[in-house]
Design a protein around this motif. Sequence first.
Motif, PDB file in Angstrom:
ATOM      1  N   ALA A  92      23.635 -21.672 -53.943  1.00 19.90           N
ATOM      2  CA  ALA A  92      24.090 -20.500 -53.191  1.00 19.90           C
ATOM      3  C   ALA A  92      24.661 -21.018 -51.870  1.00 19.90           C
ATOM      4  CB  ALA A  92      22.929 -19.546 -52.952  1.00 19.90           C
ATOM      5  N   SER A  93      25.796 -20.458 -51.428  1.00 16.91           N
ATOM      6  CA  SER A  93      26.472 -20.962 -50.229  1.00 16.91           C
ATOM      7  C   SER A  93      26.999 -19.834 -49.367  1.00 16.91           C
ATOM      8  CB  SER A  93      27.676 -21.829 -50.626  1.00 16.91           C
ATOM      9  OG  SER A  93      27.291 -22.880 -51.467  1.00 16.91           O
ATOM     10  N   MET A  94      27.087 -20.107 -48.064  1.00 19.78           N
ATOM     11  CA  MET A  94      27.813 -19.257 -47.116  1.00 19.78           C
ATOM     12  C   MET A  94      29.113 -19.988 -46.819  1.00 19.78           C
ATOM     13  SD  MET A  94      27.917 -16.493 -45.056  1.00 19.78           S
ATOM     14  CE  MET A  94      26.290 -15.933 -44.570  1.00 19.78           C
ATOM     15  N   VAL A  95      30.233 -19.272 -46.918  1.00 16.53           N
ATOM     16  CA  VAL A  95      31.558 -19.861 -46.750  1.00 16.53           C
ATOM     17  C   VAL A  95      32.234 -19.223 -45.538  1.00 16.53           C
ATOM     18  CG1 VAL A  95      33.791 -20.235 -47.887  1.00 16.53           C
ATOM     19  CG2 VAL A  95      31.692 -20.192 -49.252  1.00 16.53           C
ATOM     20  N   TYR A  96      33.038 -20.019 -44.812  1.00 18.29           N
ATOM     21  CA  TYR A  96      33.797 -19.521 -43.658  1.00 18.29           C
ATOM     22  C   TYR A  96      35.273 -19.844 -43.845  1.00 18.29           C
ATOM     23  CZ  TYR A  96      35.503 -18.766 -38.939  1.00 18.29           C
ATOM     24  OH  TYR A  96      36.208 -18.307 -37.855  1.00 18.29           O
ATOM     25  N   ASN A 103      33.519 -14.506 -43.351  1.00 16.16           N
ATOM     26  CA  ASN A 103      32.454 -15.158 -44.109  1.00 16.16           C
ATOM     27  C   ASN A 103      32.258 -14.423 -45.417  1.00 16.16           C
ATOM     28  OD1 ASN A 103      31.229 -15.656 -41.060  1.00 16.16           O
ATOM     29  ND2 ASN A 103      30.821 -17.318 -42.476  1.00 16.16           N
ATOM     30  N   TRP A 104      31.788 -15.165 -46.417  1.00 15.93           N
ATOM     31  CA  TRP A 104      31.341 -14.595 -47.684  1.00 15.93           C
ATOM     32  C   TRP A 104      30.348 -15.560 -48.306  1.00 15.93           C
ATOM     33  CZ3 TRP A 104      36.277 -16.535 -47.063  1.00 15.93           C
ATOM     34  CH2 TRP A 104      36.655 -17.598 -47.877  1.00 15.93           C
ATOM     35  N   ILE A 105      29.671 -15.113 -49.350  1.00 14.35           N
ATOM     36  CA  ILE A 105      28.711 -15.972 -50.043  1.00 14.35           C
ATOM     37  C   ILE A 105      29.179 -16.230 -51.469  1.00 14.35           C
ATOM     38  CG2 ILE A 105      26.693 -15.494 -48.612  1.00 14.35           C
ATOM     39  CD1 ILE A 105      25.871 -13.312 -50.553  1.00 14.35           C
ATOM     40  N   GLU A 106      28.752 -17.376 -52.004  1.00  8.82           N
ATOM     41  CA  GLU A 106      29.156 -17.782 -53.351  1.00  8.82           C
ATOM     42  C   GLU A 106      27.962 -18.308 -54.136  1.00  8.82           C
ATOM     43  OE1 GLU A 106      32.369 -20.614 -53.377  1.00  8.82           O
ATOM     44  OE2 GLU A 106      33.734 -19.210 -52.399  1.00  8.82           O
ATOM     45  N   TRP A 107      28.083 -18.239 -55.456  1.00  8.46           N
ATOM     46  CA  TRP A 107      27.110 -18.809 -56.391  1.00  8.46           C
ATOM     47  C   TRP A 107      27.840 -19.749 -57.325  1.00  8.46           C
ATOM     48  CZ3 TRP A 107      22.248 -19.657 -57.738  1.00  8.46           C
ATOM     49  CH2 TRP A 107      21.968 -19.999 -59.061  1.00  8.46           C
ATOM     50  N   TRP A 108      27.306 -20.965 -57.497  1.00 12.60           N
ATOM     51  CA  TRP A 108      27.757 -21.922 -58.498  1.00 12.60           C
ATOM     52  C   TRP A 108      26.523 -22.324 -59.289  1.00 12.60           C
ATOM     53  CZ3 TRP A 108      32.635 -23.888 -59.390  1.00 12.60           C
ATOM     54  CH2 TRP A 108      33.599 -23.630 -58.424  1.00 12.60           C
ATOM     55  N   GLY A 109      26.560 -22.231 -60.592  1.00  8.43           N
ATOM     56  CA  GLY A 109      25.404 -22.659 -61.371  1.00  8.43           C
ATOM     57  C   GLY A 109      25.406 -22.069 -62.764  1.00  8.43           C
ATOM     58  N   PRO A 110      24.207 -22.007 -63.357  1.00 12.66           N
ATOM     59  CA  PRO A 110      24.116 -21.456 -64.712  1.00 12.66           C
ATOM     60  C   PRO A 110      24.617 -20.012 -64.748  1.00 12.66           C
ATOM     61  CG  PRO A 110      22.027 -22.447 -64.038  1.00 12.66           C
ATOM     62  CD  PRO A 110      22.916 -22.427 -62.840  1.00 12.66           C
ATOM     63  N   LYS A 111      25.107 -19.630 -65.897  1.00 10.32           N
ATOM     64  CA  LYS A 111      25.592 -18.254 -66.069  1.00 10.32           C
ATOM     65  C   LYS A 111      24.411 -17.298 -65.908  1.00 10.32           C
ATOM     66  CE  LYS A 111      28.312 -15.426 -69.208  1.00 10.32           C
ATOM     67  NZ  LYS A 111      29.039 -15.445 -70.487  1.00 10.32           N
ATOM     68  N   ARG A 112      24.470 -16.519 -64.842  1.00  7.30           N
ATOM     69  CA  ARG A 112      23.404 -15.583 -64.503  1.00  7.30           C
ATOM     70  C   ARG A 112      24.019 -14.303 -63.955  1.00  7.30           C
ATOM     71  NH1 ARG A 112      18.669 -18.355 -64.239  1.00  7.30           N
ATOM     72  NH2 ARG A 112      18.685 -20.530 -63.664  1.00  7.30           N
ATOM     73  N   LEU A 113      23.205 -13.243 -63.939  1.00  4.33           N
ATOM     74  CA  LEU A 113      23.576 -12.038 -63.210  1.00  4.33           C
ATOM     75  C   LEU A 113      23.243 -12.299 -61.738  1.00  4.33           C
ATOM     76  CD1 LEU A 113      24.412  -9.069 -62.856  1.00  4.33           C
ATOM     77  CD2 LEU A 113      22.061  -8.427 -63.478  1.00  4.33           C
ATOM     78  N   SER A 142      31.025 -12.953 -53.042  1.00  4.90           N
ATOM     79  CA  SER A 142      30.904 -11.604 -52.482  1.00  4.90           C
ATOM     80  C   SER A 142      32.218 -11.175 -51.847  1.00  4.90           C
ATOM     81  CB  SER A 142      29.809 -11.581 -51.412  1.00  4.90           C
ATOM     82  OG  SER A 142      30.239 -12.288 -50.256  1.00  4.90           O
ATOM     83  N   ARG A 143      32.213 -10.013 -51.309  1.00  2.43           N
ATOM     84  CA  ARG A 143      33.308  -9.541 -50.458  1.00  2.43           C
ATOM     85  C   ARG A 143      33.126 -10.144 -49.069  1.00  2.43           C
ATOM     86  NH1 ARG A 143      36.347  -5.446 -52.627  1.00  2.43           N
ATOM     87  NH2 ARG A 143      35.730  -4.997 -54.749  1.00  2.43           N
ATOM     88  N   MET A 144      34.150 -10.064 -48.225  1.00  4.24           N
ATOM     89  CA  MET A 144      34.121 -10.731 -46.918  1.00  4.24           C
ATOM     90  C   MET A 144      33.750  -9.783 -45.787  1.00  4.24           C
ATOM     91  SD  MET A 144      37.744 -12.788 -46.927  1.00  4.24           S
ATOM     92  CE  MET A 144      38.763 -11.341 -47.205  1.00  4.24           C
ATOM     93  N   LYS A 152      27.088 -13.130 -35.835  1.00  3.02           N
ATOM     94  CA  LYS A 152      25.942 -13.089 -36.752  1.00  3.02           C
ATOM     95  C   LYS A 152      26.273 -12.303 -38.013  1.00  3.02           C
ATOM     96  CE  LYS A 152      22.561 -13.338 -33.044  1.00  3.02           C
ATOM     97  NZ  LYS A 152      21.468 -12.641 -32.347  1.00  3.02           N
ATOM     98  N   VAL A 153      25.969 -12.907 -39.157  1.00  2.00           N
ATOM     99  CA  VAL A 153      26.151 -12.261 -40.458  1.00  2.00           C
ATOM    100  C   VAL A 153      24.999 -12.645 -41.378  1.00  2.00           C
ATOM    101  CG1 VAL A 153      28.680 -12.116 -40.382  1.00  2.00           C
ATOM    102  CG2 VAL A 153      27.598 -14.140 -41.333  1.00  2.00           C
ATOM    103  N   THR A 154      24.736 -11.786 -42.358  1.00  2.00           N
ATOM    104  CA  THR A 154      23.712 -12.050 -43.371  1.00  2.00           C
ATOM    105  C   THR A 154      24.334 -11.906 -44.744  1.00  2.00           C
ATOM    106  OG1 THR A 154      21.955 -11.189 -41.950  1.00  2.00           O
ATOM    107  CG2 THR A 154      21.486 -11.292 -44.311  1.00  2.00           C
ATOM    108  N   GLY A 155      24.076 -12.878 -45.593  1.00  2.00           N
ATOM    109  CA  GLY A 155      24.462 -12.789 -46.993  1.00  2.00           C
ATOM    110  C   GLY A 155      23.215 -12.564 -47.825  1.00  2.00           C
ATOM    111  N   SER A 156      23.232 -11.573 -48.704  1.00  2.00           N
ATOM    112  CA  SER A 156      22.086 -11.281 -49.578  1.00  2.00           C
ATOM    113  C   SER A 156      22.442 -11.590 -51.021  1.00  2.00           C
ATOM    114  CB  SER A 156      21.697  -9.805 -49.484  1.00  2.00           C
ATOM    115  OG  SER A 156      20.853  -9.582 -48.400  1.00  2.00           O
ATOM    116  N   PHE A 157      21.544 -12.310 -51.703  1.00  2.00           N
ATOM    117  CA  PHE A 157      21.688 -12.643 -53.110  1.00  2.00           C
ATOM    118  C   PHE A 157      20.496 -12.090 -53.877  1.00  2.00           C
ATOM    119  CE2 PHE A 157      23.620 -16.305 -50.980  1.00  2.00           C
ATOM    120  CZ  PHE A 157      24.692 -16.654 -51.774  1.00  2.00           C
ATOM    121  N   TYR A 158      20.750 -11.420 -54.968  1.00  2.00           N
ATOM    122  CA  TYR A 158      19.714 -11.180 -55.982  1.00  2.00           C
ATOM    123  C   TYR A 158      20.107 -12.059 -57.155  1.00  2.00           C
ATOM    124  CZ  TYR A 158      17.609  -7.137 -53.678  1.00  2.00           C
ATOM    125  OH  TYR A 158      16.946  -6.318 -52.802  1.00  2.00           O
ATOM    126  N   ILE A 159      19.267 -13.033 -57.481  1.00  2.00           N
ATOM    127  CA  ILE A 159      19.572 -13.993 -58.528  1.00  2.00           C
ATOM    128  C   ILE A 159      18.620 -13.739 -59.693  1.00  2.00           C
ATOM    129  CG2 ILE A 159      19.784 -16.445 -59.095  1.00  2.00           C
ATOM    130  CD1 ILE A 159      20.098 -16.900 -56.010  1.00  2.00           C
TER     131      ILE A 159
END
Length: 185
Positions: A92-96, A103-113, A142-144, A152-159
């Motif tokens: 899981a990453s925060m991107v700028y 900013n936005w957040i990203e997921w790289w990994g196994p195919k998951r919801l 995510s959206r930006m 200050k920003v927060t990215g939330s992930f439900y994995i």
Amino acid sequence: MTGRQPDSATGTRTPRLVGTTAALGLVALLALIFTGLQPAAATSDSRLPSTASFRSGAALAGASYNNKLPYESGCGSGAYVITSKAIMGGTASMVYSPRCQTNWIEWWGPKRLIKKKMVPGFQDNAAGQTAWENDVATWSYSRMLYAPGNTKVTGSFYIFPGTQPTSSQWWQVRCGARCDWIHVN
């Protein structure tokens, strides 16, 4: 103030010339904004007044990028990861994006919801948060949010462990001058 020195012969000011100059300046500024061009570097001659530095048209758009998708909006070009964490077999990453100052957040990994959203500040469900992005994929984002500099920003992930909405891990990444990862549940 008209911005013009008195005419040496008559001692009067000519506001008509200033109005024309102001109009030409406004046209030049609008051209810079809408074309995304940057003016030439300012001179270092201390006798001249300082000039404002202009950003590209993309950066001037600012909050218009809120709740938009980063790659579809062209903000992915030149973007970089500012923090990442290994979670549930993926990253899981925060991107700028310096280009769009978002900013936005990203997921790289196994195919998951994966459910993702961005929130301004450090309070969940704050006004101005993005819509949830729900994806079943090996890479998703995510959206930006417009967040120049150390905003200050927060990215939330439900994995989720698979492709169905069963029990999940809820993670947040909170970034400002630094980034902190929080395992909420």
